[in-house]
Enzyme design. Structure first.
Site, mmCIF file in Angstrom:
data_model
loop_
_atom_site.group_PDB
_atom_site.id
_atom_site.type_symbol
_atom_site.label_atom_id
_atom_site.label_comp_id
_atom_site.label_asym_id
_atom_site.label_seq_id
_atom_site.Cartn_x
_atom_site.Cartn_y
_atom_site.Cartn_z
ATOM 1 N N ARG A 49 0.813 -1.284 0.035
ATOM 2 C CA ARG A 49 0.076 0.015 -0.083
ATOM 3 C C ARG A 49 0.913 1.441 0.240
ATOM 4 O O ARG A 49 0.551 2.222 -0.628
ATOM 5 C CB ARG A 49 -0.917 -0.170 1.304
ATOM 6 C CG ARG A 49 -1.741 1.259 1.228
ATOM 7 C CD ARG A 49 -2.974 1.187 2.396
ATOM 8 N NE ARG A 49 -2.409 0.578 3.748
ATOM 9 C CZ ARG A 49 -1.655 0.969 4.560
ATOM 10 N NH1 ARG A 49 -1.399 2.506 4.422
ATOM 11 N NH2 ARG A 49 -1.175 0.484 5.707
ATOM 12 N N TYR A 102 -18.441 16.462 -15.060
ATOM 13 C CA TYR A 102 -18.917 14.981 -15.000
ATOM 14 C C TYR A 102 -19.688 14.887 -13.568
ATOM 15 O O TYR A 102 -19.465 15.249 -12.605
ATOM 16 C CB TYR A 102 -17.418 14.065 -14.824
ATOM 17 C CG TYR A 102 -17.862 12.740 -14.323
ATOM 18 C CD1 TYR A 102 -18.617 11.960 -14.923
ATOM 19 C CD2 TYR A 102 -16.851 12.147 -13.336
ATOM 20 C CE1 TYR A 102 -19.038 10.592 -14.567
ATOM 21 C CE2 TYR A 102 -17.155 10.967 -12.873
ATOM 22 C CZ TYR A 102 -18.149 10.098 -13.489
ATOM 23 O OH TYR A 102 -18.206 8.812 -12.889
ATOM 24 N N ASP A 175 -9.355 18.843 -14.699
ATOM 25 C CA ASP A 175 -9.594 17.415 -15.092
ATOM 26 C C ASP A 175 -9.129 17.509 -16.224
ATOM 27 O O ASP A 175 -9.852 18.034 -17.371
ATOM 28 C CB ASP A 175 -10.967 16.977 -14.950
ATOM 29 C CG ASP A 175 -11.322 15.625 -15.292
ATOM 30 O OD1 ASP A 175 -10.578 15.060 -15.873
ATOM 31 O OD2 ASP A 175 -12.225 15.152 -14.384
ATOM 32 N N LYS A 200 -9.403 5.952 -19.079
ATOM 33 C CA LYS A 200 -9.932 6.628 -20.152
ATOM 34 C C LYS A 200 -8.782 6.396 -21.377
ATOM 35 O O LYS A 200 -8.140 5.436 -21.473
ATOM 36 C CB LYS A 200 -10.507 7.880 -20.087
ATOM 37 C CG LYS A 200 -11.524 7.904 -18.982
ATOM 38 C CD LYS A 200 -12.790 7.040 -19.155
ATOM 39 C CE LYS A 200 -13.776 7.404 -18.310
ATOM 40 N NZ LYS A 200 -13.707 7.209 -16.781
#
Length: 384
Positions: A49, A102, A175, A200
């Protein structure tokens, strides 16, 4: 000599394996790392992690692409956004968001952080006076810009908005998912933080979920605060997901060139069609953000939306009638996708100021043969 974009995309963080000479770095599928005695960490690695060489390689690659001081990789785009918000906000703080963002971003800020006492204002970021006024509210900490926006492809002036944010004492977050760093460099235009859904265009093959945050040089404290959230909250990308994203990035420049060319062809075919009320694509001269996009971006991207003249019924039929374009959520893969935002990507903002008109259909134009894509949408329109 400064390496070009494609060279950085292929080589940054991607050094060959020094043990075997393997040209592709290994994927470190391990949860923990053996220590040389208590506290004797090998190259700083202790637990998966907190750090993993495969994830670190991707983070180096991402920072190089965006011109950032550092980058952090997350399990999803929303996990990346969440880390930015946690690291920079406290109860009572205020965020300014574009009114065509979004739906998941709006939901995260308004419903998750809203319950924590964070205030949100949505505004048309193309209206400088409205943006300045919204930024003047007390305790404004973030200006959140999405350009091109989802799904109406509004183009916002990153440099001008970053300047307004800084005048108000706020950070400018961009973004960059729709454009990708192959077409747009927000940090070079004044942004402080860049976020991505790496699912994406960066991943590019619809086979991995991920997110990223890139921090501009000179913001070490902000970078450390976000890195702490990555470690303490733990929404990290897995080694295999990091590898798949790195692999996708290596062809990003080539893909974005073809996405843009294909989207331009589809947009021009749809423009002026009797069944189409309006085409939303910044590569068209009639788009209100065309000139700004031409200055701010090196290409117009693979995303476009259309408003159907026949209203909701026509929009639904069109979205369900294509053959090459597949009806699905998401975007940015090599295959073309079609979606109905009102009930899909933006369902969470129905009955809000961010609601999407029911005659809108969104297209993620892939890298198939352009003539096939044009024929597909025209044949679908003919069936309305």
């Amino acid at each position: 000599m400064t390496d070009g974009f494609a060279t950085r995309a292929i080589h940054a963080g991607q050094e060959f394996d020094p043990t075997t000479g393997a040209i592709i770095p290994p994927v470190y599928l391990t949860s923990t790392f053996v220590q040389d005695g208590i506290g004797g960490l090998r190259n700083g690695y202790e637990y998966g992690r907190g750090g993993n060489p495969t994830r670190d390689a991707l983070q180096t690659q991402l920072a190089a692409l965006e011109g950032g001081a550092r980058a952090l990789s997350f399990a999803s785009g929303l996990a990346a956004e969440d880390a930015v918000l946690r690291a920079t906000l406290k109860p009572g703080d205020h965020v300014v968001l574009g009114n065509d963002a979004y739906g998941g971003t709006h939901r995260l800020i308004s419903r998750v952080f809203g319950a924590w006492g964070v205030r949100l204002t949505t505004v048309d970021l193309g209206d400088t006076d409205a943006a300045r006024s919204a930024l003047g509210a007390p305790n404004t900490r973030l200006l959140w810009v999405e350009t091109p926006s989802n799904p109406l492809m509004k183009i916002s002036d990153i440099a001008a908005l970053a300047e307004l944010a800084h005048e108000a004492g706020a950070l400018a977050v961009v973004d960059n998912t729709f454009a990708s760093p192959a077409l747009q460099q927000p940090i070079a235009l004044g942004a402080d933080i860049v976020v991505h859904s790496t699912t994406k265009y960066l991943g590019g093959h619809s086979d991995v979920i991920g997110g990223a945050v890139v921090i501009a040089p000179g913001l070490d404290e902000v970078g450390e605060a976000i890195a702490f959230q990555q470690f303490a909250v733990g929404a990290v990308s897995s080694p295999l997901d990091a590898f798949l994203t790195s692999r996708g990035i290596k062809t990003l420049e080539l893909r974005m060139r073809q996405h843009s060319a294909n989207a331009q062809a589809v947009a021009e075919a749809l423009e002026g069609h009797a069944a189409v009320e309006r085409v939303f694509y910044p590569g068209l001269a009639m788009h209100p953000g065309h000139e700004l996009a031409a200055r701010q971006m090196s290409g117009f991207g693979g995303m476009l939306s259309v408003a159907l003249a026949g209203g909701e019924a026509s929009a639904r039929r069109f979205a369900e009638s294509t053959r090459v374009f597949q009806l699905a959520e998401s975007l940015g893969g090599v295959e073309s996708l079609i979606g109905y935002p009102s009930e899909m990507t933006h369902a969470s903002v129905k009955d809000t100021p961010l609601a999407i008109a029911t005659n809108i259909v969104r297209l993620s134009v892939g890298v198939e043969t352009a003539a096939d894509l044009v024929a597909d949408v025209l044949e679908a329109l003919a069936r309305l």
